[in-house]
Design a protein around this motif. Structure first.
Motif, mmCIF file in Angstrom:
data_model
loop_
_atom_site.group_PDB
_atom_site.id
_atom_site.type_symbol
_atom_site.label_atom_id
_atom_site.label_comp_id
_atom_site.label_asym_id
_atom_site.label_seq_id
_atom_site.Cartn_x
_atom_site.Cartn_y
_atom_site.Cartn_z
ATOM 1 N N PRO A 290 0.829 -1.209 0.000
ATOM 2 C CA PRO A 290 0.000 0.000 0.000
ATOM 3 C C PRO A 290 0.862 1.257 0.000
ATOM 4 O O PRO A 290 1.994 1.255 0.494
ATOM 5 N N LEU A 291 0.313 2.337 -0.570
ATOM 6 C CA LEU A 291 1.001 3.622 -0.526
ATOM 7 C C LEU A 291 0.787 4.286 0.827
ATOM 8 O O LEU A 291 -0.202 4.051 1.504
ATOM 9 N N GLU A 292 1.719 5.122 1.202
ATOM 10 C CA GLU A 292 1.594 5.939 2.408
ATOM 11 C C GLU A 292 1.711 7.410 2.028
ATOM 12 O O GLU A 292 2.615 7.767 1.265
ATOM 13 N N PRO A 293 0.829 8.263 2.527
ATOM 14 C CA PRO A 293 -0.366 7.918 3.298
ATOM 15 C C PRO A 293 -1.446 7.307 2.405
ATOM 16 O O PRO A 293 -1.297 7.259 1.185
ATOM 17 N N ARG A 294 -2.516 6.876 3.037
ATOM 18 C CA ARG A 294 -3.572 6.175 2.307
ATOM 19 C C ARG A 294 -4.129 6.997 1.142
ATOM 20 O O ARG A 294 -4.386 6.468 0.065
ATOM 21 N N ASP A 295 -4.325 8.293 1.366
ATOM 22 C CA ASP A 295 -4.977 9.113 0.341
ATOM 23 C C ASP A 295 -4.013 9.606 -0.736
ATOM 24 O O ASP A 295 -4.366 10.451 -1.557
ATOM 25 N N ALA A 296 -2.781 9.049 -0.755
ATOM 26 C CA ALA A 296 -1.829 9.389 -1.811
ATOM 27 C C ALA A 296 -2.076 8.586 -3.094
ATOM 28 O O ALA A 296 -1.443 8.846 -4.114
ATOM 29 N N SER A 297 -2.977 7.630 -3.051
ATOM 30 C CA SER A 297 -3.276 6.831 -4.238
ATOM 31 C C SER A 297 -3.775 7.722 -5.363
ATOM 32 O O SER A 297 -4.335 8.801 -5.134
ATOM 33 N N ARG A 298 -3.616 7.244 -6.571
ATOM 34 C CA ARG A 298 -4.128 7.968 -7.718
ATOM 35 C C ARG A 298 -5.624 7.697 -7.874
ATOM 36 O O ARG A 298 -6.137 6.698 -7.377
ATOM 37 N N LEU A 299 -6.287 8.597 -8.577
ATOM 38 C CA LEU A 299 -7.728 8.497 -8.783
ATOM 39 C C LEU A 299 -8.029 8.756 -10.254
ATOM 40 O O LEU A 299 -7.836 9.876 -10.745
ATOM 41 N N LEU A 300 -8.486 7.723 -10.941
ATOM 42 C CA LEU A 300 -8.966 7.886 -12.317
ATOM 43 C C LEU A 300 -10.445 8.237 -12.248
ATOM 44 O O LEU A 300 -11.222 7.512 -11.628
ATOM 45 N N VAL A 301 -10.836 9.349 -12.858
ATOM 46 C CA VAL A 301 -12.224 9.797 -12.848
ATOM 47 C C VAL A 301 -12.808 9.587 -14.243
ATOM 48 O O VAL A 301 -12.307 10.138 -15.222
ATOM 49 N N LEU A 302 -13.844 8.769 -14.327
ATOM 50 C CA LEU A 302 -14.513 8.487 -15.591
ATOM 51 C C LEU A 302 -15.901 9.118 -15.574
ATOM 52 O O LEU A 302 -16.734 8.777 -14.728
ATOM 53 N N HIS A 303 -16.128 10.050 -16.486
ATOM 54 C CA HIS A 303 -17.441 10.673 -16.639
ATOM 55 C C HIS A 303 -18.271 9.795 -17.572
ATOM 56 O O HIS A 303 -17.989 9.710 -18.772
ATOM 57 N N ARG A 304 -19.279 9.167 -17.015
ATOM 58 C CA ARG A 304 -20.033 8.168 -17.775
ATOM 59 C C ARG A 304 -20.790 8.771 -18.949
ATOM 60 O O ARG A 304 -20.979 8.099 -19.973
#
Length: 368
Positions: A19-33
């Motif tokens: 896991p990455l540290e901190p938790r909210d450092a992960s990337r976020l792919l946003v898909l507009h449906r």
């Protein structure tokens, strides 16, 4: 639809091992449906896509140390027990690894000269599933004798077992984590609340049946196993009030999706007779285009067998936050039902090209 339509090639190095540290450092792919547009953000940007009054539905299940190293009695042959769900205070449905584990076989968990339990195989189920009976309730022994049941594609030991728990985990019972929730930190939850975001909670204890491979070429022939899902009246009320005032319900993870949609199906069928009251699939088949706009969901406490594939009409979920899922899996089918198979596979291909981290300890995807 055919199973091959839900396949993609993932380089092994894209499977997150830590896991990455901190938790909210992960990337976020946003898909507009609606448009197919894709944005690349970090998880801590999530609040930018939410409005005051929106509700996040969080699965508060907690992973138990469900993997129990064992040996056969009296031969000493190696074995392993993976607890799936309790049947009563001493009997569990489990996956049991080892040779010649027939009905009546006894397994010792722990050291014979120290703290240990004896488990007896009392029933054989499909493949390597067994019903086992312990000589005492197993829960008090799990912390001492059990191990965290990481998925088989994670081969690196987890330094901190709490990193495979969400920060809002409360109810013991899962054999796997609701991984979309792993990205939240306490500070982020506080910040979201300050922004006017509301929270509702559900509990779906995850068994490995969720990740069982689909073997049928015709995906409609796959039979999904049941998992206990709970939505309390107070949480159903939070969701219904948000719907009535025009806010969105954001399901955090596929387990929250299945719980919420099960509660919506039960609401739509309330007062309507149907053939099999124990089966969500049977209830769904009995409904035409029934809607319940004044009460989108009702409280539930049941074993859900809801199997969501393309063509399913979502009744309660407006936005979905989830991780990236395995090829040919029921979870990939679920997100394809929500956002469209072609759009999902295109988003996954772009995520691979941009070096996103996949699966349980990987990055997140927001479907809006």
């Amino acid at each position: 639809m055919h199973l091959s339509e839900f396949d993609y090639n993932l380089p092994p190095e894209r499977i997150a091992q830590t896991p990455l540290e901190p938790r909210d450092a992960s990337r976020l792919l946003v898909l507009h449906r609606d448009t197919g547009e894709i944005e690349h953000r970090t998880f801590r940007d999530l609040a930018e896509y939410l409005a005051p009054g929106d509700v996040l539905l969080l699965n508060q299940t907690r992973v138990i140390p469900a993997r129990l190293p064992a040996h056969k009695v009296p031969t000493g042959g190696a074995a392993e027990i993976l607890l799936l769900r309790p049947l009563d205070d001493r009997r569990w449905l489990a996956i049991v690894g080892g040779k010649h584990l027939q009905t009546g076989t006894q397994l010792a968990v722990g050291q014979d000269d120290g703290e240990h339990l004896i488990a007896t195989v009392v029933e054989q189920r499909d493949e390597n599933q067994r019903v086992i009976e312990f000589d005492a309730p197993v829960e008090p022994y799990l912390d001492a004798l059990g191990e965290m049941p990481l998925p088989p594609y994670i081969t690196t030991p987890l330094a901190d077992p709490n990193r495979y728990q969400t920060v809002f985990a409360r109810q013991d019972g899962s054999a796997a984590a609701p991984t979309a929730g792993l990205h939240f930190t306490p500070e982020m939850l506080v910040d979201l609340k300050r922004r006017g975001i509301e929270f509702a909670y559900c509990t779906l204890h995850i068994g490995l049946d969720t990740f069982a491979p689909v073997r049928e070429d015709d995906i409609t022939q796959h039979k999904i196993h049941r998992e206990r899902a709970v939505l309390l009246p107070e949480d159903a009320q939070i969701i219904n009030q948000a719907k009535l005032r025009g806010n969105r319900v954001v399901a955090i993870g596929t387990t929250s999706v299945r719980t919420l949609e099960t509660a919506a199906i039960r609401s739509a069928a309330y007062g309507t007779p149907y053939n099999d009251p124990d089966s969500v699939q049977a209830t769904l088949a009995s409904l035409a285009d029934t809607t319940c706009p004044w009460r989108p969901v009702i409280a539930i406490d049941e074993a859900t067998d809801l199997y969501i594939i393309p063509g399913y009409r979502f009744r309660a979920v407006d936005v979905m936050l989830t991780n990236f899922h395995l090829p040919r899996s029921t979870l990939l089918m679920l997100v394809s039902a929500f956002a469209g198979r072609d759009q999902i596979l295109h988003a996954y291909e772009e995520a691979i090209q941009r070096d996103y981290r996949f699966y349980s300890l990987g990055d997140a995807c927001l479907l809006i």
